[in-house]
Write a protein that holds these residues in place. Structure first.
Motif, mmCIF file in Angstrom:
data_model
loop_
_atom_site.group_PDB
_atom_site.id
_atom_site.type_symbol
_atom_site.label_atom_id
_atom_site.label_comp_id
_atom_site.label_asym_id
_atom_site.label_seq_id
_atom_site.Cartn_x
_atom_site.Cartn_y
_atom_site.Cartn_z
ATOM 1 N N THR A 2 29.871 17.148 70.385
ATOM 2 C CA THR A 2 28.774 16.256 70.664
ATOM 3 C C THR A 2 29.216 15.128 71.614
ATOM 4 O O THR A 2 30.288 15.159 71.913
ATOM 5 C CB THR A 2 28.643 15.340 69.189
ATOM 6 O OG1 THR A 2 29.712 14.753 68.822
ATOM 7 C CG2 THR A 2 28.220 16.472 68.072
ATOM 8 N N SER A 67 38.564 24.871 67.395
ATOM 9 C CA SER A 67 37.363 24.746 67.373
ATOM 10 C C SER A 67 36.985 23.377 66.193
ATOM 11 O O SER A 67 36.121 23.519 65.509
ATOM 12 C CB SER A 67 36.679 25.818 66.750
ATOM 13 O OG SER A 67 36.980 27.111 67.628
ATOM 14 N N GLU A 264 32.108 18.289 54.094
ATOM 15 C CA GLU A 264 31.347 19.499 54.541
ATOM 16 C C GLU A 264 31.689 19.611 56.124
ATOM 17 O O GLU A 264 32.198 18.778 56.686
ATOM 18 C CB GLU A 264 29.868 19.556 54.203
ATOM 19 C CG GLU A 264 29.764 19.444 52.579
ATOM 20 C CD GLU A 264 30.093 20.525 51.889
ATOM 21 O OE1 GLU A 264 29.968 21.867 52.540
ATOM 22 O OE2 GLU A 264 30.540 20.453 50.784
ATOM 23 N N PHE A 265 30.973 20.724 56.678
ATOM 24 C CA PHE A 265 31.550 20.943 58.025
ATOM 25 C C PHE A 265 32.648 20.862 58.485
ATOM 26 O O PHE A 265 33.304 20.484 59.679
ATOM 27 C CB PHE A 265 30.478 19.847 58.926
ATOM 28 C CG PHE A 265 28.971 20.247 58.814
ATOM 29 C CD1 PHE A 265 28.508 21.331 60.015
ATOM 30 C CD2 PHE A 265 28.190 19.804 57.889
ATOM 31 C CE1 PHE A 265 27.103 21.542 59.820
ATOM 32 C CE2 PHE A 265 26.779 20.092 57.764
ATOM 33 C CZ PHE A 265 26.309 20.672 58.658
ATOM 34 N N GLY A 266 33.673 21.278 57.411
ATOM 35 C CA GLY A 266 35.078 21.287 57.966
ATOM 36 C C GLY A 266 35.851 19.842 58.101
ATOM 37 O O GLY A 266 37.056 19.840 58.833
ATOM 38 N N ARG A 289 36.326 16.720 62.700
ATOM 39 C CA ARG A 289 34.824 17.416 62.304
ATOM 40 C C ARG A 289 34.544 18.366 63.049
ATOM 41 O O ARG A 289 35.257 19.052 64.047
ATOM 42 C CB ARG A 289 33.686 16.233 62.450
ATOM 43 C CG ARG A 289 33.440 15.950 63.847
ATOM 44 C CD ARG A 289 32.249 14.909 64.034
ATOM 45 N NE ARG A 289 31.962 15.107 65.621
ATOM 46 C CZ ARG A 289 31.673 13.909 66.312
ATOM 47 N NH1 ARG A 289 31.682 12.864 65.642
ATOM 48 N NH2 ARG A 289 31.337 14.082 67.413
ATOM 49 N N THR A 290 33.439 19.310 62.599
ATOM 50 C CA THR A 290 33.030 20.429 63.409
ATOM 51 C C THR A 290 31.549 20.419 63.376
ATOM 52 O O THR A 290 30.873 19.319 62.691
ATOM 53 C CB THR A 290 33.381 21.601 62.867
ATOM 54 O OG1 THR A 290 32.565 22.144 61.804
ATOM 55 C CG2 THR A 290 34.785 21.786 62.471
ATOM 56 N N ASP A 291 30.836 21.114 64.165
ATOM 57 C CA ASP A 291 29.388 21.367 64.158
ATOM 58 C C ASP A 291 28.912 22.582 63.131
ATOM 59 O O ASP A 291 27.720 23.007 63.297
ATOM 60 C CB ASP A 291 28.806 21.274 65.532
ATOM 61 C CG ASP A 291 29.155 20.203 66.204
ATOM 62 O OD1 ASP A 291 29.022 19.023 65.548
ATOM 63 O OD2 ASP A 291 29.249 19.878 67.319
ATOM 64 N N ARG A 292 29.775 23.157 62.542
ATOM 65 C CA ARG A 292 29.423 24.443 61.766
ATOM 66 C C ARG A 292 29.451 24.031 60.417
ATOM 67 O O ARG A 292 30.356 23.870 59.670
ATOM 68 C CB ARG A 292 30.701 25.578 62.208
ATOM 69 C CG ARG A 292 30.795 25.603 63.685
ATOM 70 C CD ARG A 292 31.633 26.637 63.829
ATOM 71 N NE ARG A 292 32.951 26.698 63.259
ATOM 72 C CZ ARG A 292 33.847 25.800 63.406
ATOM 73 N NH1 ARG A 292 33.965 25.046 64.598
ATOM 74 N NH2 ARG A 292 34.975 25.889 62.708
ATOM 75 N N PRO A 293 28.265 24.656 59.814
ATOM 76 C CA PRO A 293 28.120 24.433 58.229
ATOM 77 C C PRO A 293 29.169 25.246 57.321
ATOM 78 O O PRO A 293 29.553 24.845 56.416
ATOM 79 C CB PRO A 293 26.545 24.460 58.131
ATOM 80 C CG PRO A 293 26.184 25.512 59.116
ATOM 81 C CD PRO A 293 26.912 24.939 60.536
ATOM 82 N N ASP A 294 29.560 26.429 58.245
ATOM 83 C CA ASP A 294 30.343 27.312 57.420
ATOM 84 C C ASP A 294 32.067 27.066 57.717
ATOM 85 O O ASP A 294 32.728 27.713 57.358
ATOM 86 C CB ASP A 294 30.128 28.748 57.886
ATOM 87 C CG ASP A 294 30.070 29.249 59.170
ATOM 88 O OD1 ASP A 294 30.252 27.919 59.963
ATOM 89 O OD2 ASP A 294 30.316 30.196 59.573
ATOM 90 N N ALA A 295 32.339 25.943 58.287
ATOM 91 C CA ALA A 295 33.380 25.606 58.844
ATOM 92 C C ALA A 295 34.469 25.315 57.534
ATOM 93 O O ALA A 295 33.945 24.817 56.516
ATOM 94 C CB ALA A 295 33.557 24.576 59.771
#
Length: 311
Positions: A2, A67, A264-266, A289-295
């Motif tokens: 971001t 990532s 959430e989001f790792g 943080r990440t932008d991936r819901p499955d992280a």
């Protein structure tokens, strides 16, 4: 990744004492030429602008390899130095709020012996996930001291909520943060909803700069009173949840008063004050943080970031 928020100055007196805090690594691909350490001399050795840029490059490589997006603010007290990497960028706060809740509670009721010795009742309806201390209590009651101990040392979510209830709700944390000079920290929800960590949602967020500001103020500057500082140190020095995070990146001997968080989001966070023999204390805040819901949560990212900045 971001976009980054606009730069904001650290405002608590412990960080103001650092002097002009230069910025390194506000973008992974565009490092500032200015040194992140405001002074070259001190117990960490000769941290030149070149070595600061090297740390920023290593953090950027870690971001790419794992990532994740990483934010770091590190302040070495007493020698006018600070290092920032995305220090003014918003990250989900998660359980880092529990330090503020405990501090606010001690500041307001610390000398009320009757209050601290009186158990606070709760019910099954109050129990939420990740409450490994309170969900074993029978009868269902805990003194304020036990709530703080469970929340800070074991990150018990129900204990965090019960402290919030004693304070009047999440807005009390936002107000307390503001009183410490942290103007970009806000708490809006309760456990476990505050861990949703949806990218772009500013609810329940903070910055590495703000966390370093507040933890320095509370643990080193007695900003909420001497008793508050003493009790926070007692709880946080015996934290049980950072063995795979910040503590995994440190070489003994050291003492660390820290608090972890995850969502959430790792999201994986760790922040606290580090003491080492013959060196001034260092306040270190590492947020990810990440932008991936499955992280999945990657504790090693925090451990490696600790090695890069402290090592």
């Amino acid at each position: 990744m971001t976009s980054h928020d606009s730069s904001a100055a650290l405002s608590r007196r412990s960080l103001l004492a650092v002097g002009g805090i230069a910025t390194v690594g506000l973008a992974t691909t565009a490092l500032s030429a200015a040194p992140a350490w405001a002074s070259a001399a001190g117990p960490l050795g000769t941290r030149s602008g070149r070595s600061s840029e090297r740390m920023a490059r290593r953090l950027g490589e870690l971001e790419r390899d794992a990532s994740v997006t990483i934010g770091v603010t590190a302040v070495t007290h007493g020698d006018r130095r600070a290092f920032r990497y995305r220090g003014d960028t918003r990250f989900p706060m998660c359980s880092l709020f529990k330090v503020l809740a405990a501090a606010a509670l001690v500041q307001s009721r610390g000398y009320d012996e009757a209050y601290w010795s009186t158990p606070i009742p709760f019910t099954d309806a109050d129990l939420v996930v990740d409450s490994n201390v309170l969900d074993k209590l029978d009868p269902q009651q805990a003194t304020p001291g036990l709530l703080a101990d469970a929340a800070l040392r074991y990150s018990d979510n129900t204990a965090g909520n019960l402290m919030l209830r004693e304070l009047g709700g999440p807005a009390a944390i936002t107000a307390f943060a503001t009183s410490l000079g942290a103007t970009r920290t806000r708490l809006d929800r309760w456990e476990p909803d505050l861990n949703a960590a949806v990218p772009g949602d500013e609810r329940d967020t903070t910055t590495p700069d703000d966390i370093a500001t507040m933890y320095s103020a509370l643990l080193l500057d007695d900003a909420a009173g001497v008793l508050t500082s003493a009790r926070l140190r007692e709880w946080m020095l015996r934290n049980t949840t950072s063995g795979a995070r910040m503590r995994a990146g440190l070489t003994p001997p050291y003492e660390l008063a820290d608090k972890t968080g995850g969502g959430e989001f790792g999201v994986v966070n760790d922040a606290g004050v580090l003491w080492r023999p013959g060196r001034p204390p260092m306040t270190l805040a590492i947020l990810t943080r990440t932008d991936r819901p499955d992280a999945v949560r990657n504790n090693e990212v925090v451990a490696e970031a600790t090695r890069i900045v402290v090592g």
